[in-house]
Scaffold this motif. Structure first.
Motif, PDB file in Angstrom:
ATOM      1  N   TRP A 264       2.602  -0.445  -7.096  1.00 48.91           N
ATOM      2  CA  TRP A 264       1.101  -0.428  -6.604  1.00 48.91           C
ATOM      3  C   TRP A 264       0.661  -1.679  -6.770  1.00 48.91           C
TER       4      TRP A 264
ATOM      5  N   TYR B 119       0.361  -4.091  -5.295  1.00 53.50           N
ATOM      6  CA  TYR B 119       0.607  -5.237  -3.726  1.00 53.50           C
ATOM      7  C   TYR B 119       0.734  -6.564  -3.816  1.00 53.50           C
TER       8      TYR B 119
ATOM      9  N   GLY C 147      -4.719   1.204  -6.308  1.00 49.11           N
ATOM     10  CA  GLY C 147      -2.928   1.227  -6.100  1.00 49.11           C
ATOM     11  C   GLY C 147      -2.212   1.679  -6.898  1.00 49.11           C
TER      12      GLY C 147
END
Length: 152
Positions: free
Chosen positions: A42, A44, A141
């Motif tokens: 989540w 990146y 995210g």
């Protein structure tokens, strides 16, 4: 899910606070934030680059890939760890003599609701704006990961 942003100018720098209400218990949010395989999914992060030793004095590192494809290696240490409610994370910043500190606080508001608050004080408005944007992306995210029903 809600987001609140409160940028403030502090005596010792420029700070921001981001708050979100997440549909997940604090223990699940904690695991997502402190477990390398979950964090990779989540935050990146480039797969295989995340290492986390989530204890006071433990280190962490990750290489983050922006949506544009640029990669940034990040490193730091855990300053305070109070599972599952509080992290103080030191982040190494090139050219800065001491690490920048980000705090992450999780407050349960029922069995399946957690308020996450991320706070950081920076040396310049430019540094704050970049850090705030990055933290906002992280929270986006995280929110997507938790809402996807991904296995913990």
């Amino acid at each position: 899910m809600s987001t609140e942003q409160t940028p403030t100018a502090a005596d010792n720098g420029f700070s921001y606070t981001l708050t979100r209400t997440l549909d997940a218990p604090a223990s699940r949010v904690w695991q997502a934030w402190t477990t390398p395989d979950q964090y990779t999914r989540w935050a990146y992060a480039v797969p295989g680059t995340v290492e986390m030793d989530a204890r006071p004095g433990g280190t962490w590192k990750a290489t983050v890939r922006t949506p544009e494809g640029a990669e940034f290696p990040l490193t730091g240490s855990y300053l305070e760890v109070a599972e599952p409610h509080h992290l103080a994370i030191g982040m190494d910043v090139p050219g800065r003599p001491a690490p920048a500190t980000m705090t992450v606080d999780l407050t349960e508001q029922g069995p399946r609701t957690t308020v996450i608050t991320v706070h950081q004080t920076c040396d310049t408005a430019e540094e704050r704006d970049g850090a705030e944007q990055g933290s906002g992306m992280l929270l986006d995210g995280l929110e997507g990961f938790l809402g996807s029903g991904a296995e913990v």
